[in-house]
Design a protein around this motif. Structure first.
Motif, short mmCIF file in Angstrom:
data_model
loop_
_atom_site.label_atom_id
_atom_site.label_comp_id
_atom_site.label_asym_id
_atom_site.label_seq_id
_atom_site.Cartn_x
_atom_site.Cartn_y
_atom_site.Cartn_z
N VAL A 108 57.03 9.59 46.84
CA VAL A 108 57.40 8.40 46.08
C VAL A 108 56.86 7.19 46.82
O VAL A 108 56.99 7.08 48.04
CB VAL A 108 58.94 8.27 45.93
CG1 VAL A 108 59.31 6.94 45.28
CG2 VAL A 108 59.49 9.43 45.10
N ILE A 109 56.24 6.28 46.08
CA ILE A 109 55.75 5.02 46.64
C ILE A 109 56.50 3.88 45.98
O ILE A 109 56.58 3.81 44.75
CB ILE A 109 54.23 4.85 46.39
CG1 ILE A 109 53.46 6.02 46.99
CG2 ILE A 109 53.73 3.53 46.97
CD1 ILE A 109 51.99 6.04 46.61
N CYS A 110 57.08 3.00 46.76
CA CYS A 110 57.82 1.88 46.19
C CYS A 110 57.81 0.71 47.15
O CYS A 110 57.39 0.83 48.30
CB CYS A 110 59.26 2.28 45.85
SG CYS A 110 60.31 2.51 47.30
N ARG A 111 58.28 -0.43 46.66
CA ARG A 111 58.36 -1.61 47.52
C ARG A 111 59.76 -1.74 48.08
O ARG A 111 60.75 -1.28 47.48
CB ARG A 111 57.97 -2.87 46.75
CG ARG A 111 58.98 -3.32 45.70
CD ARG A 111 58.56 -4.63 45.05
NE ARG A 111 59.49 -5.05 44.01
CZ ARG A 111 60.55 -5.81 44.22
NH1 ARG A 111 60.85 -6.21 45.45
NH2 ARG A 111 61.33 -6.17 43.22
N PHE A 112 59.85 -2.40 49.21
CA PHE A 112 61.13 -2.67 49.83
C PHE A 112 61.76 -3.90 49.19
O PHE A 112 61.09 -4.88 48.86
CB PHE A 112 60.95 -2.92 51.33
CG PHE A 112 62.22 -3.22 52.05
CD1 PHE A 112 63.15 -2.23 52.31
CD2 PHE A 112 62.51 -4.51 52.48
CE1 PHE A 112 64.34 -2.50 52.97
CE2 PHE A 112 63.68 -4.80 53.15
CZ PHE A 112 64.59 -3.78 53.39
N GLY A 113 63.07 -3.84 49.00
CA GLY A 113 63.78 -5.01 48.48
C GLY A 113 64.04 -4.97 47.00
O GLY A 113 64.46 -5.98 46.41
N GLY A 114 63.83 -3.80 46.37
CA GLY A 114 64.10 -3.68 44.94
C GLY A 114 65.29 -2.77 44.68
O GLY A 114 66.17 -2.61 45.53
N LEU A 115 65.30 -2.15 43.50
CA LEU A 115 66.41 -1.27 43.15
C LEU A 115 66.33 0.07 43.86
O LEU A 115 67.35 0.69 44.15
CB LEU A 115 66.43 -1.04 41.63
CG LEU A 115 66.91 -2.22 40.78
CD1 LEU A 115 66.69 -1.93 39.30
CD2 LEU A 115 68.39 -2.50 41.04
N VAL A 116 65.12 0.54 44.15
CA VAL A 116 64.98 1.83 44.82
C VAL A 116 65.47 1.74 46.26
O VAL A 116 66.30 2.54 46.71
CB VAL A 116 63.53 2.33 44.78
CG1 VAL A 116 63.42 3.70 45.46
CG2 VAL A 116 63.01 2.41 43.35
#
Length: 287
Positions: free
Chosen positions: A257-265
């Motif tokens: 999984v690739i995501c940004r820090f500071g969001g809902l994930v």
């Protein structure tokens, strides 16, 4: 920021794998190797002897208590050093075996320092294109630590980590999209990882209302330009519930999984318990 790692021989970065015990997650080690393969990079295994442990040993009243609470033993600097030396040997053998099979260049070293400072120094020595990988699973209380790493380690472009329930590195490469502007860079990283074994690419669009999801869907389709190898799926999250996102990721059975820090994930403030309970594959976190 684009998640990038310098290639072998470029001398501008590598995958910096932080090891702190002799019991690293095998999935975390495999994730570090996959990232290095994807970017044709090398790995530096950095076994950190936490300086605070030796500071504690200086106090005569400090004792080590077993998990059952039935056994106690005195703590000494020599004993800690011996235990950490053995742990480093065990961890090194594990990562050496994986790197050898994947034909990924590897070098290892042991440093005695505060863990965050040790990573900062290692990334500053050869940068700016480093990817930091954590060998031990993150926990629900690690939100502040993750934020510190992403803010303070200037020579890194991302953070690879696993939760305690991690069990695979194969499956779709999922890009959790909460900001369409970051999609092109995140998609490039996903393409590199997916190319290792021909994995499916999946864009998971995450928003709090149908109107924004519709707009994001249009933006995503412009980016992928009708590609048939990329699947798009939407996740409407009412009231911003992180648990809904975490459960969606679990059901998709991703390999990365690739995501940004500071969001809902991965929120920059708050509880990581939903993600800890649901995440079954490695996570690549970007700023």
């Amino acid at each position: 920021m684009i998640a990038h790692v310098a290639q072998t021989g470029e001398d501008r970065g590598r995958v910096v794998l932080q090891l702190r015990s002799g019991r690293p997650s095998v999935i975390a080690l495999e994730a570090a190797v996959r990232v290095a393969r994807a970017f044709q990079s090398e790995i530096e295994g950095l076994f950190v002897q936490d300086e605070q442990l030796f500071d504690c040993a200086a106090y005569g009243f400090v004792q080590e208590i077993s998990l059952s609470g039935r056994q106690r033993r005195a703590v000494s600097a020599a004993g800690i050093e011996r235990d950490l030396h053995l742990a480093a040997q065990v961890a090194r053998r594990q990562i050496e075996a994986l790197a050898r099979r994947a034909e990924v260049p590897l070098r290892c070293r042991v440093v005695r320092d505060e863990p965050l400072r040790a990573l900062s120094v290692a990334c500053a020595e050869s940068g700016p294109w480093n990817m930091v990988a954590l060998a031990e699973p993150f926990t629900a209380g690690n939100g502040g630590m993750l934020k510190q790493m992403l803010v303070e380690i200037a020579g890194s472009t991302g953070l690879v980590m696993v939760g305690p329930k991690a069990k695979r590195v194969t499956g779709p490469v999922i890009v959790a999209v909460e900001d369409s502007e970051q999609l092109p860079a995140m998609l490039k990283t996903a393409e590199r990882l997916a190319a290792l074994d021909g994995a499916e690419l999946l864009l998971l669009l995450i928003a709090s209302d149908p109107e924004r999801l519709h707009w994001m869907d249009g933006e995503a389709r412009l980016v992928i330009e009708g590609r048939e190898d990329v699947r798009i799926q939407s996740a409407e999250v009412a009231r911003g519930e992180a648990a809904v996102v975490a459960e969606t990721l679990r059901r998709l059975k991703g390999g990365f999984v690739i995501c940004r820090f500071g969001g809902l994930v991965v929120p920059d403030e708050g509880d990581l318990r939903p993600l800890v309970a649901a995440l079954e594959c490695p996570l690549l976190l970007v700023r």
